[in-house]
Motif scaffolding. Structure first.
Motif, PDB file in Angstrom:
ATOM      1  N   ASN A   1       6.824  10.922  -2.010  1.00 55.86           N
ATOM      2  CA  ASN A   1       7.938  11.493  -0.974  1.00 55.86           C
ATOM      3  C   ASN A   1       9.385  11.447  -1.641  1.00 55.86           C
ATOM      4  O   ASN A   1      10.192  12.479  -1.094  1.00 55.86           O
ATOM      5  CB  ASN A   1       7.842  10.752   0.277  1.00 55.86           C
ATOM      6  CG  ASN A   1       6.557  10.809   1.109  1.00 55.86           C
ATOM      7  OD1 ASN A   1       5.626  11.954   0.833  1.00 55.86           O
ATOM      8  ND2 ASN A   1       6.174   9.958   2.184  1.00 55.86           N
TER       9      ASN A   1
ATOM     10  N   ASN B   1      -1.372  13.276  -6.071  1.00 60.63           N
ATOM     11  CA  ASN B   1      -1.732  14.489  -5.006  1.00 60.63           C
ATOM     12  C   ASN B   1      -0.406  15.005  -4.536  1.00 60.63           C
ATOM     13  O   ASN B   1      -0.643  16.096  -4.192  1.00 60.63           O
ATOM     14  CB  ASN B   1      -2.364  13.380  -4.155  1.00 60.63           C
ATOM     15  CG  ASN B   1      -3.201  14.240  -2.795  1.00 60.63           C
ATOM     16  OD1 ASN B   1      -3.612  15.067  -2.968  1.00 60.63           O
ATOM     17  ND2 ASN B   1      -3.198  13.420  -1.542  1.00 60.63           N
ATOM     18  N   ILE B   2       0.541  14.030  -4.085  1.00 58.33           N
ATOM     19  CA  ILE B   2       1.847  14.687  -3.512  1.00 58.33           C
ATOM     20  C   ILE B   2       2.430  15.662  -4.374  1.00 58.33           C
ATOM     21  O   ILE B   2       3.027  16.686  -3.981  1.00 58.33           O
ATOM     22  CB  ILE B   2       2.541  13.634  -2.932  1.00 58.33           C
ATOM     23  CG1 ILE B   2       3.796  14.272  -2.172  1.00 58.33           C
ATOM     24  CG2 ILE B   2       3.017  12.529  -3.504  1.00 58.33           C
ATOM     25  CD1 ILE B   2       4.389  13.659  -0.960  1.00 58.33           C
TER      26      ILE B   2
ATOM     27  N   ILE C   1       9.913  14.612  -3.639  1.00 56.89           N
ATOM     28  CA  ILE C   1       9.939  15.658  -2.878  1.00 56.89           C
ATOM     29  C   ILE C   1      11.287  15.846  -2.293  1.00 56.89           C
ATOM     30  O   ILE C   1      12.101  16.841  -2.454  1.00 56.89           O
ATOM     31  CB  ILE C   1       8.974  15.817  -1.956  1.00 56.89           C
ATOM     32  CG1 ILE C   1       7.568  15.768  -2.394  1.00 56.89           C
ATOM     33  CG2 ILE C   1       9.059  17.125  -0.942  1.00 56.89           C
ATOM     34  CD1 ILE C   1       7.149  17.013  -3.395  1.00 56.89           C
ATOM     35  N   LYS C   2      11.943  14.765  -1.827  1.00 54.71           N
ATOM     36  CA  LYS C   2      13.085  14.724  -0.817  1.00 54.71           C
ATOM     37  C   LYS C   2      14.287  14.757  -1.877  1.00 54.71           C
ATOM     38  O   LYS C   2      15.343  15.521  -1.551  1.00 54.71           O
ATOM     39  CB  LYS C   2      13.214  13.441  -0.386  1.00 54.71           C
ATOM     40  CG  LYS C   2      12.809  13.511   1.278  1.00 54.71           C
ATOM     41  CD  LYS C   2      13.190  11.976   1.964  1.00 54.71           C
ATOM     42  CE  LYS C   2      12.588  12.012   3.454  1.00 54.71           C
ATOM     43  NZ  LYS C   2      12.786  10.932   3.837  1.00 54.71           N
TER      44      LYS C   2
ATOM     45  N   HIS D   1       0.700  -1.077   0.000  1.00 56.40           N
ATOM     46  CA  HIS D   1      -0.113  -0.026   0.181  1.00 56.40           C
ATOM     47  C   HIS D   1       0.794   1.239  -0.101  1.00 56.40           C
ATOM     48  O   HIS D   1       1.971   1.305   0.606  1.00 56.40           O
ATOM     49  CB  HIS D   1      -0.905   0.095   1.433  1.00 56.40           C
ATOM     50  CG  HIS D   1      -1.631  -1.224   1.563  1.00 56.40           C
ATOM     51  ND1 HIS D   1      -2.818  -1.606   0.706  1.00 56.40           N
ATOM     52  CD2 HIS D   1      -1.619  -2.258   2.351  1.00 56.40           C
ATOM     53  CE1 HIS D   1      -3.276  -2.509   1.173  1.00 56.40           C
ATOM     54  NE2 HIS D   1      -2.581  -2.916   2.250  1.00 56.40           N
ATOM     55  N   GLY D   2       0.359   2.436  -0.354  1.00 54.11           N
ATOM     56  CA  GLY D   2       0.793   3.767  -0.418  1.00 54.11           C
ATOM     57  C   GLY D   2       2.371   3.780  -1.039  1.00 54.11           C
ATOM     58  O   GLY D   2       3.132   4.882  -0.792  1.00 54.11           O
ATOM     59  N   VAL D   3       2.412   3.140  -2.219  1.00 50.12           N
ATOM     60  CA  VAL D   3       3.561   3.164  -2.952  1.00 50.12           C
ATOM     61  C   VAL D   3       3.732   4.411  -3.751  1.00 50.12           C
ATOM     62  O   VAL D   3       4.743   5.071  -3.755  1.00 50.12           O
ATOM     63  CB  VAL D   3       3.738   1.906  -3.946  1.00 50.12           C
ATOM     64  CG1 VAL D   3       4.916   1.774  -4.947  1.00 50.12           C
ATOM     65  CG2 VAL D   3       3.830   0.495  -3.220  1.00 50.12           C
TER      66      VAL D   3
ATOM     67  N   LYS E   1      -2.490   8.550  -5.755  1.00 52.07           N
ATOM     68  CA  LYS E   1      -1.795   9.333  -4.596  1.00 52.07           C
ATOM     69  C   LYS E   1      -0.455   9.796  -4.978  1.00 52.07           C
ATOM     70  O   LYS E   1      -0.186  10.915  -4.475  1.00 52.07           O
ATOM     71  CB  LYS E   1      -1.228   8.060  -3.896  1.00 52.07           C
ATOM     72  CG  LYS E   1      -2.492   7.479  -3.115  1.00 52.07           C
ATOM     73  CD  LYS E   1      -2.171   5.974  -2.522  1.00 52.07           C
ATOM     74  CE  LYS E   1      -3.397   5.287  -1.994  1.00 52.07           C
ATOM     75  NZ  LYS E   1      -3.122   3.905  -1.766  1.00 52.07           N
TER      76      LYS E   1
ATOM     77  N   ILE F   1       2.602   7.215  -2.614  1.00 52.42           N
ATOM     78  CA  ILE F   1       3.209   8.098  -1.650  1.00 52.42           C
ATOM     79  C   ILE F   1       4.610   8.122  -1.313  1.00 52.42           C
ATOM     80  O   ILE F   1       5.305   9.151  -1.485  1.00 52.42           O
ATOM     81  CB  ILE F   1       2.178   8.115  -0.381  1.00 52.42           C
ATOM     82  CG1 ILE F   1       0.656   8.482  -0.578  1.00 52.42           C
ATOM     83  CG2 ILE F   1       2.787   9.000   0.877  1.00 52.42           C
ATOM     84  CD1 ILE F   1      -0.199   7.802   0.528  1.00 52.42           C
ATOM     85  N   GLU F   2       5.034   6.864  -1.108  1.00 53.60           N
ATOM     86  CA  GLU F   2       6.421   6.871  -1.181  1.00 53.60           C
ATOM     87  C   GLU F   2       7.211   7.313  -2.177  1.00 53.60           C
ATOM     88  O   GLU F   2       8.171   7.945  -1.968  1.00 53.60           O
ATOM     89  CB  GLU F   2       6.697   5.139  -0.923  1.00 53.60           C
ATOM     90  CG  GLU F   2       7.226   4.739   0.433  1.00 53.60           C
ATOM     91  CD  GLU F   2       7.343   3.409   0.571  1.00 53.60           C
ATOM     92  OE1 GLU F   2       6.769   2.489  -0.113  1.00 53.60           O
ATOM     93  OE2 GLU F   2       8.199   2.800   1.772  1.00 53.60           O
TER      94      GLU F   2
END
Lengths: 107, 282
Positions: A58, A79-80, A61-62, A50-52, A76, A54-55
């Motif tokens: 992130n 979204n980010i 962004i990083k 899940h949430g790949v 997802k 988002i990872e």
């Protein structure tokens, strides 16, 4: 400016863009100023449950990327990237080199 | 005793079976854990005495206090947080949060993260005659019902009494959570290739968990497809409910099976006696 490009395999500037964004094989970070690949890293998130998106978001962004290039984007990750003011440019069936050329040609 | 009624395939008759069992078991607790769409109440028509909200603890970040160091997002193994330092933004994805509290624990700044309630559903309880009724229900749009199932199993089941749990269909986390503390799993199926295929998956799970299991064939047409498999894996078929338009008609009117077909009542009494006897032997 740094660009984030998800690719299938590590073949340098000739790496083919992956059809998937967050679950791509490798992540390329490309420096638009010096016209060089800064890093190609194996995507360690790709088999997550899940949430790949988002990872990966992130990670974008990083790594300080302000541009991401790929064929499509999951909800997802989108979204980010939106929240982080990262521009998304659509390119598919091409290599990193061609993708950069296309991005430059459009502007 | 804790009897779980489950099925791999949906629509095989878990609710018909579990409500019938509850009605013949007397002084038992019927617990509807099909939290995405609980419908046992349609047949049992309980008087609801209490309805309480079910909350999860989730982080709330104060962006005035947060230093955007990103330690919380790094610590979150479920990727429920994003921190965008250069824009001083934080993003929280409630559906990915497992309420573990790790973010709050690692946060170095006092007051940056506060844990707040997030309501994801409701627990209703009441009575239907002598049957105690409990129901878990998650709100529309909530992705996982596991926390509410787990809470009900841990807090509402009295092992000195008979508990009949109506689980959700399938073989995923909510089902595992519903049956994992049970003493006996009743698997409801139908004599079709789909029914058989999904039954196999649930039998494997139940055996993996070391559970006692029995099969109920609903909508029995006389086709022996389930019988052959049951013999192969040495799981007993405890009951067959005939394929009947009358059963479907009474179900759609909200009449429990044992009221619509009194001959089935006898069979359910035998069934519950058999399960209770077997449980006492151990």
């Amino acid at each position: 400016m740094k660009a984030f490009i998800p690719v299938e395999k590590n073949e340098g500037i000739d790496s083919k863009l992956d059809n998937r964004f967050a679950r791509a094989g490798y992540f390329v970070v490309y420096d638009m100023e010096s016209d060089k690949i800064l890093s190609i890293e194996e995507n360690r998130f790709k088999n997550g449950a899940h949430g790949v998106g988002i990872e990966t978001g992130n990670y974008v962004i990083k790594s300080g990327c302000k541009l991401a290039i790929g064929p499509r984007l999951g909800p997802k990750a989108e979204n980010i990237l939106r929240a982080g003011n990262v521009e998304f440019y659509i390119a598919e069936n091409c290599t990193v080199k061609e993708a950069i050329e296309r991005y430059r040609a459009k502007s | 005793m804790f009897i779980a009624v489950a099925s791999g395939k949906g629509g095989t008759g878990k609710t018909i079976v579990s409500t019938s069992l509850a009605l013949v078991a007397k002084n038992c607790t019927y617990i509807d854990l099909d939290v995405e769409e609980p419908n046992g109440y349609v047949l049992l028509k309980p008087e609801i005495e209490k309805e309480i909200p079910f909350n999860l603890r989730v982080p709330k970040i104060d962006e005035q206090v947060c230093t955007f160091c990103g330690k919380c997002a790094d610590a979150c193994v479920y990727n429920a947080l994003s921190i965008i330092p250069h824009l001083k933004k934080t993003l929280f994805y409630p559906d990915l949060c497992h309420s573990c509290g790790h973010c709050t624990y690692v946060c170095p700044v006092n007051g940056a993260i506060e844990e707040v309630n997030r309501e994801i559903g409701k627990i209703r309880s009441g009575r239907s005659g002598v049957v105690k009724f409990i129901e878990g229900r998650i709100d529309v749009g909530v992705i996982s019902g596991v926390p509410i199932i787990s809470w009900i199993v841990n807090n509402y089941i009295d092992s000195n009494e008979i508990n009949i749990v109506d689980s959700s269909p399938g073989t995923s986390c909510p089902v595992v959570e519903s049956v994992k503390k049970s003493d006996y799993i009743l698997l409801v199926t139908e004599p079709t290739p789909f029914g058989l295929s999904d039954l196999k998956l649930t039998v494997e799970i139940a055996k993996d968990m070391g559970k006692k299991v029995g099969i109920i064939v609903n909508k029995d047409t006389g086709i022996k497809i389930i019988d052959v498999y049951a013999k192969e894996v040495n799981v007993p078929i405890l009951l067959k409910i005939p394929y009947s338009i009358e059963i479907q008609k009474s179900y759609s009117k909200g009449i429990p099976l044992i009221e619509a077909m009194p001959e089935m009542k006898v069979k359910f009494v035998e069934l519950i006696d058999k399960i209770l006897c077997e449980n006492e032997k151990n």
